[in-house]
Scaffold this motif. Structure first.
Motif, PDB file in Angstrom:
ATOM      1  N   ARG A  89       0.839  -1.198   0.000  1.00  0.00           N
ATOM      2  CA  ARG A  89       0.000   0.000   0.000  1.00  0.00           C
ATOM      3  C   ARG A  89       0.875   1.249   0.000  1.00  0.00           C
ATOM      4  O   ARG A  89       1.992   1.250   0.514  1.00  0.00           O
ATOM      5  CB  ARG A  89      -0.940  -0.009   1.201  1.00  0.00           C
ATOM      6  N   ILE A  90       0.331   2.313  -0.606  1.00  0.00           N
ATOM      7  CA  ILE A  90       1.079   3.561  -0.734  1.00  0.00           C
ATOM      8  C   ILE A  90       1.229   4.233   0.628  1.00  0.00           C
ATOM      9  O   ILE A  90       0.291   4.280   1.413  1.00  0.00           O
ATOM     10  CB  ILE A  90       0.348   4.515  -1.698  1.00  0.00           C
ATOM     11  N   THR A  91       2.420   4.736   0.907  1.00  0.00           N
ATOM     12  CA  THR A  91       2.657   5.512   2.126  1.00  0.00           C
ATOM     13  C   THR A  91       3.105   6.910   1.727  1.00  0.00           C
ATOM     14  O   THR A  91       3.583   7.122   0.608  1.00  0.00           O
ATOM     15  CB  THR A  91       3.782   4.885   2.976  1.00  0.00           C
ATOM     16  N   THR A  92       2.933   7.879   2.631  1.00  0.00           N
ATOM     17  CA  THR A  92       3.548   9.195   2.412  1.00  0.00           C
ATOM     18  C   THR A  92       4.413   9.524   3.623  1.00  0.00           C
ATOM     19  O   THR A  92       4.216   8.996   4.716  1.00  0.00           O
ATOM     20  CB  THR A  92       2.510  10.303   2.186  1.00  0.00           C
ATOM     21  N   LEU A  93       5.391  10.402   3.362  1.00  0.00           N
ATOM     22  CA  LEU A  93       6.418  10.665   4.367  1.00  0.00           C
ATOM     23  C   LEU A  93       6.064  11.823   5.285  1.00  0.00           C
ATOM     24  O   LEU A  93       6.840  12.198   6.141  1.00  0.00           O
ATOM     25  CB  LEU A  93       7.749  10.983   3.676  1.00  0.00           C
ATOM     26  N   GLY A  94       4.909  12.419   5.092  1.00  0.00           N
ATOM     27  CA  GLY A  94       4.558  13.601   5.878  1.00  0.00           C
ATOM     28  C   GLY A  94       4.993  14.855   5.165  1.00  0.00           C
ATOM     29  O   GLY A  94       5.785  14.822   4.224  1.00  0.00           O
ATOM     30  N   ARG A  95       4.456  15.973   5.611  1.00  0.00           N
ATOM     31  CA  ARG A  95       4.700  17.255   4.971  1.00  0.00           C
ATOM     32  C   ARG A  95       6.192  17.553   4.741  1.00  0.00           C
ATOM     33  O   ARG A  95       6.994  17.310   5.619  1.00  0.00           O
ATOM     34  CB  ARG A  95       4.096  18.380   5.823  1.00  0.00           C
ATOM     35  N   GLY A  96       6.503  18.058   3.579  1.00  0.00           N
ATOM     36  CA  GLY A  96       7.885  18.389   3.269  1.00  0.00           C
ATOM     37  C   GLY A  96       8.734  17.153   3.007  1.00  0.00           C
ATOM     38  O   GLY A  96       9.945  17.232   2.878  1.00  0.00           O
ATOM     39  N   GLY A  97       8.092  16.004   2.915  1.00  0.00           N
ATOM     40  CA  GLY A  97       8.824  14.757   2.770  1.00  0.00           C
ATOM     41  C   GLY A  97       9.602  14.633   1.468  1.00  0.00           C
ATOM     42  O   GLY A  97      10.491  13.791   1.352  1.00  0.00           O
ATOM     43  N   SER A  98       9.275  15.472   0.488  1.00  0.00           N
ATOM     44  CA  SER A  98       9.985  15.376  -0.789  1.00  0.00           C
ATOM     45  C   SER A  98      11.471  15.687  -0.647  1.00  0.00           C
ATOM     46  O   SER A  98      12.295  15.104  -1.349  1.00  0.00           O
ATOM     47  CB  SER A  98       9.361  16.329  -1.817  1.00  0.00           C
ATOM     48  N   ASP A  99      11.830  16.617   0.250  1.00  0.00           N
ATOM     49  CA  ASP A  99      13.253  16.880   0.514  1.00  0.00           C
ATOM     50  C   ASP A  99      13.925  15.591   0.979  1.00  0.00           C
ATOM     51  O   ASP A  99      15.028  15.247   0.536  1.00  0.00           O
ATOM     52  CB  ASP A  99      13.419  17.924   1.629  1.00  0.00           C
ATOM     53  N   THR A 100      13.237  14.887   1.875  1.00  0.00           N
ATOM     54  CA  THR A 100      13.783  13.646   2.413  1.00  0.00           C
ATOM     55  C   THR A 100      13.914  12.594   1.307  1.00  0.00           C
ATOM     56  O   THR A 100      14.930  11.894   1.214  1.00  0.00           O
ATOM     57  CB  THR A 100      12.883  13.124   3.551  1.00  0.00           C
ATOM     58  N   SER A 101      12.893  12.503   0.442  1.00  0.00           N
ATOM     59  CA  SER A 101      12.967  11.573  -0.686  1.00  0.00           C
ATOM     60  C   SER A 101      14.213  11.863  -1.513  1.00  0.00           C
ATOM     61  O   SER A 101      14.951  10.953  -1.900  1.00  0.00           O
ATOM     62  CB  SER A 101      11.751  11.739  -1.615  1.00  0.00           C
ATOM     63  N   ALA A 102      14.450  13.151  -1.803  1.00  0.00           N
ATOM     64  CA  ALA A 102      15.558  13.541  -2.669  1.00  0.00           C
ATOM     65  C   ALA A 102      16.900  13.152  -2.051  1.00  0.00           C
ATOM     66  O   ALA A 102      17.756  12.554  -2.713  1.00  0.00           O
ATOM     67  CB  ALA A 102      15.514  15.049  -2.935  1.00  0.00           C
ATOM     68  N   VAL A 103      17.068  13.460  -0.776  1.00  0.00           N
ATOM     69  CA  VAL A 103      18.337  13.151  -0.110  1.00  0.00           C
ATOM     70  C   VAL A 103      18.535  11.634  -0.017  1.00  0.00           C
ATOM     71  O   VAL A 103      19.641  11.127  -0.253  1.00  0.00           O
ATOM     72  CB  VAL A 103      18.389  13.805   1.286  1.00  0.00           C
ATOM     73  N   ALA A 104      17.447  10.919   0.287  1.00  0.00           N
ATOM     74  CA  ALA A 104      17.558   9.469   0.410  1.00  0.00           C
ATOM     75  C   ALA A 104      17.918   8.832  -0.928  1.00  0.00           C
ATOM     76  O   ALA A 104      18.725   7.889  -0.994  1.00  0.00           O
ATOM     77  CB  ALA A 104      16.246   8.883   0.937  1.00  0.00           C
ATOM     78  N   ILE A 105      17.329   9.344  -2.009  1.00  0.00           N
ATOM     79  CA  ILE A 105      17.663   8.810  -3.332  1.00  0.00           C
ATOM     80  C   ILE A 105      19.111   9.144  -3.672  1.00  0.00           C
ATOM     81  O   ILE A 105      19.855   8.300  -4.182  1.00  0.00           O
ATOM     82  CB  ILE A 105      16.690   9.377  -4.402  1.00  0.00           C
TER      83      ILE A 105
END
Lengths: 406, 406
Positions: free
Chosen positions: A144-160
């Motif tokens: 199932r799809i999860t989201t990282l919480g507000r502003g999580g895209s910064d975290t996605s970018a750094v993690a990638i």
């Protein structure tokens, strides 16, 4: 040739014209010979609309369904950017969280990234294509799809960036970098060229709001060189790096302030074993994050006054939690106010320099500003003062530490 | 207890309030003890907005990215309906195409369903939960999102009903069933209680626009009992079933009409072998769907006039294709008009009844309406007439075949 992750936020992809601009910027990096992975947020406003729908559907809603709904936002922008890039002749394809896949735990709405599989991304880059990845979202073990919480895209970018061993992670925002303090308060504030992770962490969590705290922490532990820069201007921003990359360290790098604080004083707490522990235990049970703490003996010598700060949003819950334990916690009075601001002086250089705190106290005293609470860490000194002094204090400290632009 | 698939279209889920209404309707079926799978379209307007974004991004865009973008629409509605159902105390969960998974071929934008895995859906139903499935979307072998093309949600619903062996597939629309003809033209039109797949197929493809032709064809081959009913009123609609379920068959079930036709006449086509084949071959190459065809000898006896109909949207391409073959196809003139309408009398009963065609011809002659082209199948007779006679012809035929409500 470098391998770069570029993250663009909601205002940078706010409509199709802006997405076309992002495409041009990405195309330029590709022309320069770089391998590029792009991470996107949803169009500005979209996530709010979707969150609004969920609230309208039910005040308390299943976080798994909420995640499915709000993750639709990034799905739209990544597809559109891939189309815009192809239109410019740049081969590209989109990836949703589950297509990468970006695996997270199952804390829906505030999930943490566990692993990022790199096979599909590496294949895409090896084929000479730009990978356009939906930020903010992942997939849990149950598919199932999860989201990282507000502003999580910064975290996605750094993690990638960490996962694919990128040379740099560029975070494009609506400001052109990190400043020595808020330029709206101090016109003489300077853009910082390089800042350490530790400083950035203090600046971000203290209210500089440029990068999500969580993404900075991740960049630090993973050693991801991260750049904050403007999505509307074409010039270098602020590079967030390890201390070893900064040769000449400033003693103080910046002055941060945070308005969303509330001060609580428990007056006349009985001097018995376990009282303080019971007090803060009751707050921990309520998930209230306590920040600064000061304890001072009361006049009668048999009790103490304990003062601490909490996020202003948590003030009501804090008061309720303490009042609810009146039987166990014995105190005379409970006093609280949201009319305070936390001002912090940040700099890794202060580790090796004496007298940094003294400048702060002298400067504030000179302006007649009373310090209510003090807390310090290795690389920062924070004080709590009345909210009306915010601008005066920040400006005076900015000058006192020699940060004003000449 | 029955197992029912319920499909709601874009207007039925146009906003959160309407989604709440859908939830109530589903909850009622669950209370009655039924196992329910719901299939949803995107909110009315959402798909158009998303398609508009893709066109704005690039006139010719990658169909795979287009699919990722537009599939976001159903993702939003299924999550919201699951939330609304839970709010009513009905256990429910959403499924996206890739979560079911609904496997399709890789013709992005117009994919065909190949298989639907039922393990996850069956598990959901066995747990006593409603499965809310995103219509219109699936997943290709390479793990990328596909869409089935416009109106594909009807097809999703019927395919799911077939896969899980549902007792019935309810398609909720903004009309309350299939009528003997268009009630806007004939106020005395009656709602049909039961109609055969074959008739429905003729009615749908002839312009009755209630159910997607493709979904009716699928329902027929898979034997899925399908009901068309109103999403705004609580009463039975029209049941589309096999002939064996209808005991007393009407000779004629309905009168359909289709405006979007164009008539083309190739005048004086030389009477040589291969000319007709070359003519229609050139249209097939252009993917033009030719419908009615009539050939008549020309006055000189050495050539023929060939008249046929094509969708009005394809008229330009048709003319261009024929003109482009002037070297190979030898003819005197090319005449065409979009000012025609196809009117059809449909009924499985006409197989065993003589004189059905005669009533049609007599009725039209009586009204002074000239028939330009005729085509027939086992269960329908179609005629092409001037567009201005549409209402007159439909009304007269409706009365002549005894279809008027008393």
């Amino acid at each position: 040739m470098a391998r770069i992750v570029k993250k663009f936020g909601g205002t940078s992809v706010g409509d199709v014209d802006r997405i076309k601009n992002v495409a041009k910027r990405v195309a330029k990096a590709v022309e320069e010979g770089h391998e590029v992975v792009v991470v996107l947020s949803a169009m500005a406003g979209t996530t709010n609309t979707l969150v609004g729908y969920c609230r309208e559907a039910a005040p308390l809603h299943d976080a798994r369904e909420y995640d499915a709904v709000v993750a639709a936002g990034e799905q739209i922008t990544v597809g559109l950017l891939a189309i815009c890039l192809q239109e410019l002749g740049v081969p590209a394809r989109s990836f949703l969280g589950w297509q990468v896949p970006i695996r997270t735990n199952d804390v829906h709405g505030a999930a943490r990234i566990e692993t990022i599989e790199t096979v599909a991304l590496e294949k895409c880059l090896a084929e000479g294509r730009v990978a356009v990845v939906a930020g903010f979202q992942g997939i849990a073990k149950d598919n199932r799809i999860t989201t990282l919480g507000r502003g999580g895209s910064d975290t996605s970018a750094v993690a990638i960036a960490a996962a694919i061993k990128a040379d740099r992670c560029d975070i494009y925002t609506d400001v052109d970098g990190v400043y020595t303090t808020d330029p709206r308060i101090v016109p003489k504030a300077r853009k910082i060229n390089k800042i350490t992770y530790e400083e950035m962490l203090e600046m971000a969590s203290l209210g500089a709001k440029v990068l999500q705290t969580r993404s900075v922490a991740l960049a630090m532990t993973q050693g991801v060189r991260t750049q904050v820069l403007s999505s509307f201007e074409d010039k270098p921003g602020t590079l967030v790096v390890g201390e070893d990359e900064i040769v000449e360290q400033e003693v103080v790098s910046g002055i941060a302030y945070s308005r969303g604080e509330a001060k609580v004083t428990v007056v006349g707490l009985e001097d018995l074993p376990g009282q303080v522990s019971c007090l803060f235990g009751s707050l921990a049970d309520e998930n209230v994050n306590v920040d600064m703490i000061v304890q001072s003996a009361s006049d009668d010598g048999k009790s103490a006054d304990v003062t601490f700060t909490v996020p202003e949003d948590d003030l009501k819950r804090t008061v309720k939690a303490i009042e609810g334990k009146r039987g166990q916690i014995k105190f005379r009075d409970l006093v609280y106010t949201g009319d305070v601001v936390k001002i912090s002086v940040v700099g890794v250089g202060m580790r090796s320099h004496a007298g940094v705190a003294r400048i702060m106290f002298d400067t504030l005293a000179e302006k007649g500003i009373n310090i209510q609470v003090i807390s310090t860490s290795e690389i920062k000194i924070s004080v709590l003062v009345e909210a009306q002094y915010t601008e005066l204090a920040v400006r005076a400290l900015h000058t006192a530490y020699g940060l004003d632009a000449s």
